[in-house]
Structure formats: C-alpha cells, structure tokens
Design a protein around this motif. Structure first.
Motif, PDB file in Angstrom:
ATOM      1  N   ALA A 198       2.203   3.207  -0.281  1.00 39.16           N
ATOM      2  CA  ALA A 198       0.801   2.807  -0.103  1.00 39.16           C
ATOM      3  C   ALA A 198      -0.105   4.008  -0.321  1.00 39.16           C
ATOM      4  O   ALA A 198      -1.133   3.911  -1.006  1.00 39.16           O
ATOM      5  CB  ALA A 198       0.596   2.209   1.287  1.00 39.16           C
ATOM      6  N   HIS A 199       0.270   5.159   0.231  1.00 37.21           N
ATOM      7  CA  HIS A 199      -0.518   6.375   0.026  1.00 37.21           C
ATOM      8  C   HIS A 199      -0.507   6.777  -1.448  1.00 37.21           C
ATOM      9  O   HIS A 199      -1.547   7.129  -2.019  1.00 37.21           O
ATOM     10  CB  HIS A 199       0.016   7.513   0.892  1.00 37.21           C
ATOM     11  N   SER A 243      -2.820   4.833  -3.562  1.00 38.31           N
ATOM     12  CA  SER A 243      -4.230   5.162  -3.335  1.00 38.31           C
ATOM     13  C   SER A 243      -4.623   6.404  -4.122  1.00 38.31           C
ATOM     14  O   SER A 243      -5.809   6.706  -4.259  1.00 38.31           O
ATOM     15  CB  SER A 243      -4.503   5.376  -1.835  1.00 38.31           C
ATOM     16  N   ASP A 283      -7.823   4.096 -10.730  1.00 46.80           N
ATOM     17  CA  ASP A 283      -8.148   2.674 -10.563  1.00 46.80           C
ATOM     18  C   ASP A 283      -7.608   1.863 -11.722  1.00 46.80           C
ATOM     19  O   ASP A 283      -7.083   0.764 -11.531  1.00 46.80           O
ATOM     20  CB  ASP A 283      -9.660   2.477 -10.448  1.00 46.80           C
ATOM     21  N   ARG A 297      -3.751   1.385 -11.384  1.00 41.00           N
ATOM     22  CA  ARG A 297      -3.428   0.396 -10.346  1.00 41.00           C
ATOM     23  C   ARG A 297      -3.792  -1.007 -10.821  1.00 41.00           C
ATOM     24  O   ARG A 297      -3.019  -1.951 -10.696  1.00 41.00           O
ATOM     25  CB  ARG A 297      -4.174   0.757  -9.062  1.00 41.00           C
ATOM     26  N   PRO A 327      -8.870  -3.103  -4.656  1.00 38.52           N
ATOM     27  CA  PRO A 327      -8.962  -1.650  -4.525  1.00 38.52           C
ATOM     28  C   PRO A 327      -7.672  -0.982  -4.063  1.00 38.52           C
ATOM     29  O   PRO A 327      -7.577   0.239  -4.068  1.00 38.52           O
ATOM     30  CB  PRO A 327     -10.070  -1.465  -3.486  1.00 38.52           C
ATOM     31  N   GLY A 328      -6.684  -1.749  -3.687  1.00 40.48           N
ATOM     32  CA  GLY A 328      -5.426  -1.179  -3.226  1.00 40.48           C
ATOM     33  C   GLY A 328      -4.261  -2.059  -3.612  1.00 40.48           C
ATOM     34  O   GLY A 328      -4.418  -3.086  -4.264  1.00 40.48           O
ATOM     35  N   ARG A 353       0.707   9.833 -10.116  1.00 41.80           N
ATOM     36  CA  ARG A 353      -0.424  10.239  -9.294  1.00 41.80           C
ATOM     37  C   ARG A 353      -1.456  10.933 -10.184  1.00 41.80           C
ATOM     38  O   ARG A 353      -1.107  11.732 -11.049  1.00 41.80           O
ATOM     39  CB  ARG A 353       0.071  11.179  -8.187  1.00 41.80           C
TER      40      ARG A 353
END
Length: 167
Positions: free
Chosen positions: A29-30, A33, A37, A40, A49-50, A101
């Motif tokens: 989850a981290h 984030s 955008d 994802r 948004p997540g 990331r």
C-alpha cells in the motif's frame, strides 16, 4: 524462482527480488502511494487515488499455479518495484505488469524486473510474454523493445500497444 534473488541493475543498484508474502500488504500500500498517478491508474485501470486492500490482496494471493507477484526491495526492505506475471492455464501466453517507485524510475530497476519476469516466464514454459502499454509510456516501450519485445497495435484502442516476446 528462488525465495530470494539478488539483482544488480545496470546503474549499480542492488535489489533483492522475492515473492510477495502475506505480511506485505502494508508495504505494498505504501509502495503504490509512491508510484506515479499514471502508473497506478494504468496498472489498475482506475482513476482512484490509491490501490484498494482488495487489489493488494489479489496481488499477494493470486492463483499460485498461474500468477506470481514478486517485489524488488532495497537493503532496508523498502519496495522499489513490483511485478506481476499472470499466465493462461495452458501456458501459451502470459502477461507481465511492472510498477517502479517514482524516485527509482530510470535507474534500471524496471529493466532488471522485466528481465527477471522474462526468465520466470520461460521457466514456467510460457510461449508468449505480453505487456500492455500506453503509447505515451515511451520509457517502458523502449525498455521492452531493448529486451526483444515487438510492438503491435491493440484493435479498437489507439492509445495502447501490446508488446510481445516469443520463446
């Protein structure tokens, strides 16, 4: 895949690659984030948004015979990239989806994860490996082409490409 593999990226970063496990939900989850955008949104086909707890559960607990998620972590255990490899039951074809990331894009992590996923697909006996990309994702398309993938258009969807590698 071994429980843990150490990969060195072409920029010299060393990452540990391992299968996703039950205890990874919070870290995933981290991680999601900290991706772009667009990354994802594209990977999960959503403008949320997540990434939901259900989606993370599915990444960790996919069909063990045909779907694997593996993580690239740094020396402290932080997730730098996640890759999911999902094969058809007959293993004629598989799809790979990789997220990196945002602060590690362009450092060779995605390249190394794609190479790792390709090797794993071959070990599984897959005949064709595919990746679906937005035409705007030039970096991913170039990375896949450098590793022998060939691009083709997606019928009725001009914004997407399918990149394929036959074994």
């Amino acid at each position: 895949m071994a429980d843990k593999d150490i990969l060195e990226t072409r920029t010299g970063i060393r990452v540990q690659v391992r299968p996703a496990q039950d205890g990874d939900a919070k870290a995933l989850a981290h991680f999601f984030s900290a991706v772009s955008d667009d990354d994802r949104r594209f990977r999960f086909l959503s403008s949320a948004p997540g990434v939901s707890a259900g989606q993370i559960h599915d990444l960790i607990h996919g069909d063990p015979d045909n779907c694997e998620t593996f993580l690239a972590t740094d020396e402290k255990g932080a997730i730098l990239a996640a890759a999911t490899l999902a094969a058809d039951p007959d293993r004629t074809r598989a799809e790979v989806a990789i997220s990196v990331r945002a602060d590690h894009r362009g450092k060779g992590v995605g390249w190394s994860m794609l190479r790792h996923a390709t090797d794993r697909a071959q070990e599984m006996g897959v005949g064709l490996l595919q990746a679906i990309e937005s035409r705007a994702n030039h970096a991913a398309i170039e990375l896949e082409r450098e590793q022998g993938f060939v691009a083709r258009s997606v019928d009725d969807e001009p914004s997407l490409l399918i990149l394929e590698k036959r074994f």
